[in-house]
Design an enzyme around this catalytic site. Structure first.
Site, PDB file in Angstrom:
ATOM      1  N   SER A 138       2.042  -2.992   0.966  1.00 36.32           N
ATOM      2  CA  SER A 138       1.082  -2.647   2.029  1.00 36.32           C
ATOM      3  C   SER A 138       0.382  -3.918   2.493  1.00 36.32           C
ATOM      4  O   SER A 138       0.301  -4.901   1.737  1.00 36.32           O
ATOM      5  CB  SER A 138       0.045  -1.668   1.470  1.00 36.32           C
ATOM      6  OG  SER A 138      -1.037  -1.520   2.366  1.00 36.32           O
ATOM      7  N   TYR A 148      -6.048   0.079  -5.341  1.00 34.39           N
ATOM      8  CA  TYR A 148      -4.864   0.231  -4.470  1.00 34.39           C
ATOM      9  C   TYR A 148      -4.383  -1.152  -4.025  1.00 34.39           C
ATOM     10  O   TYR A 148      -3.193  -1.460  -4.102  1.00 34.39           O
ATOM     11  CB  TYR A 148      -5.194   1.110  -3.262  1.00 34.39           C
ATOM     12  CG  TYR A 148      -4.012   1.336  -2.337  1.00 34.39           C
ATOM     13  CD1 TYR A 148      -3.006   2.245  -2.661  1.00 34.39           C
ATOM     14  CD2 TYR A 148      -3.900   0.636  -1.135  1.00 34.39           C
ATOM     15  CE1 TYR A 148      -1.912   2.437  -1.814  1.00 34.39           C
ATOM     16  CE2 TYR A 148      -2.817   0.821  -0.288  1.00 34.39           C
ATOM     17  CZ  TYR A 148      -1.835   1.729  -0.634  1.00 34.39           C
ATOM     18  OH  TYR A 148      -0.754   1.921   0.207  1.00 34.39           O
TER      19      TYR A 148
END
Ligand code: NAP
Length: 257
Positions: A138, A148
């Site tokens: 990401s 994350y």
């Protein structure tokens, strides 16, 4: 003929990978937890594209289930040429306010499962002298937005290291770093993203098209979309204290609902 194994194939980017790869004539192994969705997708792909599609129901937070996926990747009788490590999910709360079990599941799915499947696929592909691994990371891997970001930073850096380790073996490794992409991801994490400017959104099919082009070109880090190429280049040039500040707070706003 090639065979691709796609994790998180029941929805979003993974489903878009399955659709495109089947359209291009690739046989598939579809991995996720939702058996009904996988079976329905498999049936539809077989009918429309005349490809072989296996369904492998697995919760990648579970060590044994992940081991079954690894065993499939090690199967020399039915070799897998492309591994797409795509399964993942967002975390609604910040680290200290989140449930530790959810944090561990995120680590298991987005780090441990990536590590184990890359070990299995990397060895098998290296022995055969060809193959490709695509790990879905990401743009969050370039900033510092909670666990994350940390998990995706692992995916990006791990992929870069593995690409170097496999250099010259015929096996390529690519970290795909998308920005905001329209999938079930934000709804599942109950994120509030309605205020996000339209031009920042990516379409899952476009992400997949760019990713597969970058895999074919042997790129190690793939950032789809001109807007995200500019933003990530800027972020990577910023002094790290700034990366820990404004961009992080901006992204953090979307988490709270
Ligand atoms: N959408 C974005 O804005 C965005 C941006 C950057 C990166 N990403 C990354 O892109 C990847 C795909 O996300 P998406 O946007 O397509 O989200 P999505 O639409 O919510 O799909 C997530 C997929 O992962 C699977 N999955 C989740 N937990 C799993 C588990 N424990 N075991 C096995 N499969 C699991 C889900 O299947 P089941 O529920 O059936 O198990 C589903 O197929 C993720 O790694 C995500 O971090 C997304």
């Amino acid at each position: 003929m090639t065979t691709a194994l796609v994790t998180g194939a029941s929805a979003g980017i993974g489903r878009a990978f399955a659709e495109r790869l089947a359209r291009e004539g690739s046989d598939l192994v579809l991995v996720a937890r939702n058996a009904a969705r996988l079976e329905e997708l498999a049936r539809s792909l077989r009918e429309r594209h005349a490809v072989r599609v296996e369904v492998l129901v697995a919760d990648l937070a579970d060590r044994d289930a992940t081991g079954e996926v690894c065993a499939r990747l090690e199967d020399d009788v039915r070799p897998v040429d492309l591994l797409v490590n795509n399964a993942g999910f967002g975390l609604r709360r910040s680290f200290l306010d989140n449930d530790l079990a959810q944090e561990e599941a995120a680590l298991d799915v987005m780090v441990r499962a990536v590590l184990l499947t890359c070990h299995a696929a990397g060895r098998a592909m290296r022995a055969r002298g060809h193959g490709a691994i695509l790990n879905v990371s990401s743009v969050a891997s370039f900033i510092a937005n909670g666990t994350y970001s940390a998990e995706k930073a692992f995916v990006t850096v791990f992929s870069e290291g593995l690409a170097s380790e496999l250099s010259g073996t015929g096996v390529t490794v690519t970290a795909l770093c998308p920005g905001f992409t329209r999938t079930e991801f934000h709804e599942r994490a109950r994120m509030s993203v309605s205020a996000l400017p339209g031009p920042l959104w990516l379409d899952a099919d476009d992400v997949v098209q760019q990713a597969l082009a970058d895999v074919a070109a042997g790129k190690v880090v793939s950032v789809p979309g001109a807007q995200w190429k500019v933003l990530t280049t800027a972020v990577r040039l910023l002094p790290r204290p700034l990366v820990r500040g404004a961009p992080m707070r901006a992204v953090d706003r979307f988490r709270r609902r």
